[in-house]
Motif scaffolding. Structure first.
Motif, PDB file in Angstrom:
ATOM      1  N   GLU A  96      42.153  52.206  32.522  1.00 43.33           N
ATOM      2  CA  GLU A  96      41.598  51.164  32.394  1.00 43.33           C
ATOM      3  C   GLU A  96      40.484  50.574  31.779  1.00 43.33           C
ATOM      4  OE1 GLU A  96      43.688  48.702  36.279  1.00 43.33           O
ATOM      5  OE2 GLU A  96      42.796  47.159  34.973  1.00 43.33           O
ATOM      6  N   HIS A  97      39.787  50.556  32.483  1.00 42.08           N
ATOM      7  CA  HIS A  97      38.035  50.438  32.212  1.00 42.08           C
ATOM      8  C   HIS A  97      37.497  50.647  30.633  1.00 42.08           C
ATOM      9  CE1 HIS A  97      33.650  50.768  31.978  1.00 42.08           C
ATOM     10  NE2 HIS A  97      33.531  48.942  32.460  1.00 42.08           N
ATOM     11  N   SER A  98      37.950  52.542  30.792  1.00 41.27           N
ATOM     12  CA  SER A  98      37.060  53.251  29.567  1.00 41.27           C
ATOM     13  C   SER A  98      38.233  52.363  28.190  1.00 41.27           C
ATOM     14  CB  SER A  98      38.170  54.203  29.871  1.00 41.27           C
ATOM     15  OG  SER A  98      39.458  55.057  29.165  1.00 41.27           O
ATOM     16  N   ARG A  99      39.950  52.027  28.495  1.00 39.47           N
ATOM     17  CA  ARG A  99      40.426  51.550  27.560  1.00 39.47           C
ATOM     18  C   ARG A  99      39.983  49.932  27.088  1.00 39.47           C
ATOM     19  NH1 ARG A  99      43.822  47.211  27.487  1.00 39.47           N
ATOM     20  NH2 ARG A  99      44.723  46.571  25.631  1.00 39.47           N
ATOM     21  N   LEU A 100      39.075  49.289  28.203  1.00 37.94           N
ATOM     22  CA  LEU A 100      39.063  47.913  27.565  1.00 37.94           C
ATOM     23  C   LEU A 100      37.754  48.170  27.127  1.00 37.94           C
ATOM     24  CD1 LEU A 100      39.773  45.577  31.161  1.00 37.94           C
ATOM     25  CD2 LEU A 100      40.368  45.232  28.808  1.00 37.94           C
ATOM     26  N   PHE A 101      36.857  48.947  27.762  1.00 36.96           N
ATOM     27  CA  PHE A 101      35.826  49.819  27.126  1.00 36.96           C
ATOM     28  C   PHE A 101      35.650  49.899  25.363  1.00 36.96           C
ATOM     29  CE2 PHE A 101      30.901  50.522  28.386  1.00 36.96           C
ATOM     30  CZ  PHE A 101      30.804  51.459  26.860  1.00 36.96           C
ATOM     31  N   ALA A 102      36.456  50.384  24.836  1.00 36.47           N
ATOM     32  CA  ALA A 102      37.358  50.675  23.919  1.00 36.47           C
ATOM     33  C   ALA A 102      37.548  49.738  22.949  1.00 36.47           C
ATOM     34  CB  ALA A 102      38.210  51.681  23.837  1.00 36.47           C
ATOM     35  N   HIS A 103      38.262  48.957  23.499  1.00 39.68           N
ATOM     36  CA  HIS A 103      38.935  47.426  22.647  1.00 39.68           C
ATOM     37  C   HIS A 103      37.549  46.448  22.573  1.00 39.68           C
ATOM     38  CE1 HIS A 103      40.807  43.442  23.547  1.00 39.68           C
ATOM     39  NE2 HIS A 103      40.379  43.296  22.615  1.00 39.68           N
ATOM     40  N   LYS A 104      36.001  46.127  23.665  1.00 41.25           N
ATOM     41  CA  LYS A 104      35.336  45.717  22.804  1.00 41.25           C
ATOM     42  C   LYS A 104      34.431  46.548  21.826  1.00 41.25           C
ATOM     43  CE  LYS A 104      34.905  41.952  25.423  1.00 41.25           C
ATOM     44  NZ  LYS A 104      35.064  41.693  27.150  1.00 41.25           N
ATOM     45  N   CYS A 105      34.334  48.176  22.325  1.00 43.28           N
ATOM     46  CA  CYS A 105      33.488  48.314  21.234  1.00 43.28           C
ATOM     47  C   CYS A 105      34.112  48.131  20.159  1.00 43.28           C
ATOM     48  CB  CYS A 105      33.141  49.957  21.796  1.00 43.28           C
ATOM     49  SG  CYS A 105      31.836  51.189  21.169  1.00 43.28           S
ATOM     50  N   ILE A 106      35.479  48.957  20.181  1.00 44.55           N
ATOM     51  CA  ILE A 106      36.248  48.450  18.252  1.00 44.55           C
ATOM     52  C   ILE A 106      35.600  46.942  18.414  1.00 44.55           C
ATOM     53  CG2 ILE A 106      38.085  48.369  17.302  1.00 44.55           C
ATOM     54  CD1 ILE A 106      39.048  50.687  19.427  1.00 44.55           C
ATOM     55  N   LEU A 107      36.190  46.326  18.454  1.00 42.52           N
ATOM     56  CA  LEU A 107      35.819  44.866  18.130  1.00 42.52           C
ATOM     57  C   LEU A 107      34.532  44.870  17.561  1.00 42.52           C
ATOM     58  CD1 LEU A 107      37.676  42.139  20.540  1.00 42.52           C
ATOM     59  CD2 LEU A 107      38.211  42.793  18.498  1.00 42.52           C
ATOM     60  N   HIS A 108      33.795  44.518  18.346  1.00 38.17           N
ATOM     61  CA  HIS A 108      32.110  44.514  17.542  1.00 38.17           C
ATOM     62  C   HIS A 108      31.889  45.393  16.275  1.00 38.17           C
ATOM     63  CE1 HIS A 108      29.706  44.039  21.545  1.00 38.17           C
ATOM     64  NE2 HIS A 108      30.990  43.312  22.200  1.00 38.17           N
ATOM     65  N   PHE A 109      32.440  46.597  16.583  1.00 35.65           N
ATOM     66  CA  PHE A 109      32.330  47.661  14.974  1.00 35.65           C
ATOM     67  C   PHE A 109      32.750  46.438  14.075  1.00 35.65           C
ATOM     68  CE2 PHE A 109      31.841  50.674  12.632  1.00 35.65           C
ATOM     69  CZ  PHE A 109      33.001  51.127  11.527  1.00 35.65           C
ATOM     70  N   PHE A 110      33.973  45.940  14.379  1.00 36.61           N
ATOM     71  CA  PHE A 110      34.519  45.009  13.272  1.00 36.61           C
ATOM     72  C   PHE A 110      33.927  43.695  12.871  1.00 36.61           C
ATOM     73  CE2 PHE A 110      39.055  46.645  11.317  1.00 36.61           C
ATOM     74  CZ  PHE A 110      39.157  48.063  12.467  1.00 36.61           C
ATOM     75  N   GLU A 111      33.180  43.112  13.522  1.00 34.40           N
ATOM     76  CA  GLU A 111      32.719  42.194  13.227  1.00 34.40           C
ATOM     77  C   GLU A 111      31.222  42.701  13.231  1.00 34.40           C
ATOM     78  OE1 GLU A 111      34.071  39.524  14.474  1.00 34.40           O
ATOM     79  OE2 GLU A 111      32.353  38.269  13.519  1.00 34.40           O
ATOM     80  N   SER A 112      30.770  43.755  13.729  1.00 26.84           N
ATOM     81  CA  SER A 112      29.611  43.857  12.501  1.00 26.84           C
ATOM     82  C   SER A 112      29.515  44.496  11.455  1.00 26.84           C
ATOM     83  CB  SER A 112      28.380  45.151  13.670  1.00 26.84           C
ATOM     84  OG  SER A 112      29.558  46.650  12.828  1.00 26.84           O
TER      85      SER A 112
END
Lengths: 338, 301
Positions: free
Chosen positions: B233-249
């Motif tokens: 679960e945690h790695s899924r949420l981590f991945a989600h956040k990471c990708i969102l940050h990437f798109f944001e940047s």
């Protein structure tokens, strides 16, 4: 929360059992291949060894490569290995973990082939029939044949129909001897493989459990991240396409209005959704022109800022939210249980 | 709460029934392996004993190791045994309980193999045909020692030219098979009586300790499963956040470098913007290139 956990557990076990299932299917396929294969010993002095050892060793190599090819995670491993470092360091232990898990699963079908071949005995009988100890098992001293002749006679041991050396050494005695050696080798091979597997599995918790947990977590993470990224890109592409097409139709509609120089018919206030969906294209000629233009002159991949999605955008479909709060269709990543 | 409990019970019963199922499957596999194995006694004086006893004892070792490997609980037990105590003490009784239950389950398939081998008789006939007393059998009584050894070694091979119609061969064969089957049935009887006594008498000794050990061993197993799930679960949420940050940047970078008009309508910002400011082919290509060449750092703070 409970439902989330239940679904996760299901997919996790599903992915694992999927990988183990592929492994098991390949092992069964290799036994089936062996029994369907029509083994035909050439019964000639130098060809026997090549044929026998070839059948023993070449198919396992093919099955090993096939095991890698059928594994979805090989492209993930290759990608992670070759990517430039960028802002994220590369951890060799994660790569090693991924490679080891894949290799372990790929080794099962070749090991099954070699065991079945050895336990059956035909390959070793074919390959080593010319090396049977004739002095102990037969009557070497009584024959007056040259060495080459003896070799030729012995080479025919696997082919009972053409064997003519019954005085030299009885066919059944030689076959039983060779098969006994082959089966002993087979069982020893199976014992060795099982012992290795047992040691690998049981020594790991004794030595590097923390490192193992770390590698496993990050390899899982890489897999999930890749899947999520693909999903995000697919969503993005969908929205992009939607807006692009909407802008195309609006562009068409504006062009038509400009060309015909008449005021656009105002849709009656109570026509509702249906009139909106028509987007100003209301007759056959216009529709044909729209379709022709779509084929001849696709719009550029560039969305105009003012036309980005608003509340009542397109075709009655609501926009799907970014990430729904309900659990997504998510497959959990690759797990190694070896 | 009830659903939680239901799920827990499901896991708990499931892992035990999974282990019992694996045990049963291995036992069936051992019978199948024996029937499909083409037993072929070499009928040579020194090789017979090695072959016969080898076939009787090596596959059980293999099956025992397989039983340990396929049992998930053995890993859990090893981890519990080797972990540093840290803030949680280790309970030897739990580890002993887990070990004994794993061993019991792993012993079933080897025992099945040995019993099937003995009841069938071929292994013992092959291994011990050279050790019978030739005086007891008419056909072998008056021959020289070496010859007798050779002849006796050929007893397991019915089709051998010397043995084809030899009645003494059949006598030796029956004699050895009788011993083999008697041994097989005796071992089976002893094991079943031992299992029966162990199960029946266990509640008389240390029942409380047993209940505790069983509870905590189950607990360790479930805790391990839930930890793995939580990591998933945690790695899924981590991945989600990471990708969102990437798109944001990426969006920030595009805003900085391009001179496009800012989007009108604050309404567009208010709702979820799936396009995230990436609205043409070049921008998409740039995003994909950046994803490959420069993956974002693993930091979502």
């Amino acid at each position: 929360m409970d439902k989330f956990r239940m679904i996760f557990q299901f997919f996790q076990s599903n992915q694992e059992s999927f990988m183990n299932g592929i492994c098991g299917i390949m092992a069964l396929a290799s036994t089936q291949m062996y029994s369907a294969f029509d083994f035909n010993c050439p019964c000639l002095p130098h060809y026997n060894l090549a044929y026998g050892l070839g059948i023993l060793l070449v198919p396992p190599f093919i099955l090993f490569l096939l095991g890698f090819v059928l594994n979805n995670n090989i492209s993930m491993l290759a990608e992670e290995w070759r990517r430039p470092q960028g802002q994220r360091g590369k951890d060799p232990s994660v790569l090693r973990y991924m490679f080891c898990s894949m290799a372990q699963r790929a080794m099962i079908a070749p090991a099954v082939w070699v065991s079945v071949t050895l336990l059956d005995g035909k390959c070793i009988t074919c390959a080593f029939c010319t090396s049977v100890p004739v002095e102990t098992l037969g009557n070497a001293s009584h024959s007056h044949l040259s060495q080459g002749e003896i070799q030729r006679v012995l080479a025919r041991i696997p082919c009972k129909e053409i064997y003519n050396g019954q005085q030299l050494i009885a066919n059944e005695v030689a076959v039983r001897y060779l098969r006994c050696i082959s089966q002993a080798l087979g069982w020893c091979f199976v014992l060795l493989m099982t012992t290795l597997a047992f040691l690998v599995r049981s020594l790991r918790p004794c030595f590097s459990q923390a490192a193992f947990l770390k590698s496993r977590y990050w390899s899982h993470y890489i897999d999930i991240e890749r899947k999520l990224f693909d999903e995000t890109c697919a969503e993005h592409a969908r929205s992009f396409a939607k807006v692009c097409i909407q802008q195309f139709f609006e562009g068409m509609s504006t062009d038509l209005v400009a060309a015909r120089c008449h005021l656009p018919r105002k849709a009656p206030a109570d026509a509702g959704d249906a009139a909106e969906k028509l987007l100003g294209i209301t007759d056959q000629g216009t529709m044909n022109m729209a379709l022709k233009n779509w084929h001849r002159c696709k719009p550029p991949l560039h969305l105009h800022p003012p036309a980005l999605p608003t509340g009542n955008g397109w075709a009655g479909e609501g926009q799907s939210p970014l990430y729904s709060s309900a659990p997504r269709r998510e497959t959990a990543a690759y797990y190694s249980w070896v | 709460m009830d659903r939680f409990r239901m799920i827990f019970q499901y896991f708990q019963s499931n892992s035990e029934s999974v282990m019992n199922g694996i045990c049963g499957l291995l036992a069936l596999a051992s019978v199948k392996m024996y029937t499909s194995f083409d037993f072929s006694c070499p009928c040579l004086p020194q090789y017979n004993v090695a072959y016969g006893l080898g076939i009787m004892f090596i596959p059980p070792v293999i099956l025992f190791l397989c039983g340990l490997i396929l049992n998930r609980q053995s890993l859990v037990m090893l981890e519990e045994w080797r972990r540093p105590p840290g803030r949680r003490k280790k309970d030897q009784a739990v580890i002993r309980y887990m070990c004994s239950s794993i061993m019991q389950r792993a012993m079933v398939a080897p025992v099945v193999w040995i019993i099937v081998t003995l009841l069938d008789g071929k292994c013992l006939i092959c291994a011990f045909s050279g050790s019978v007393d030739p005086e007891k059998f008419v056909g072998f009584a008056n021959a020289s020692t070496v010859q007798v050894q050779q002849l006796l070694a050929k007893v397991p091979c019915k089709d051998d030219e010397l043995m084809r119609n030899n009645t003494s061969r059949k006598a030796v064969s029956r004699y050895l098979r009788c011993w083999s089957q008697a041994l097989g049935w005796s071992i089976l009887l002893i094991l079943i009586i031992a299992a029966f006594l162990a199960r029946w008498l266990r509640p008389c000794f240390n029942q409380a300790t047993l209940l505790q050990a069983r509870h905590w061993s189950n607990y360790i197993d479930i805790e391990q499963k839930i930890f793995e799930e939580t990591c998933c679960e945690h790695s899924r949420l981590f991945a989600h956040k990471c990708i969102l940050h990437f798109f944001e940047s990426m969006r920030q970078e595009i805003k900085l470098h391009s001179f496009s008009l800012p989007r009108e309508g604050e309404g567009a910002e208010g709702e979820e913007d799936l396009l995230r400011g990436i609205t043409d082919q070049d921008q998409v290509n740039k995003l994909l290139k950046m994803w490959y060449y420069e993956k974002p750092p693993l930091d979502v703070s």
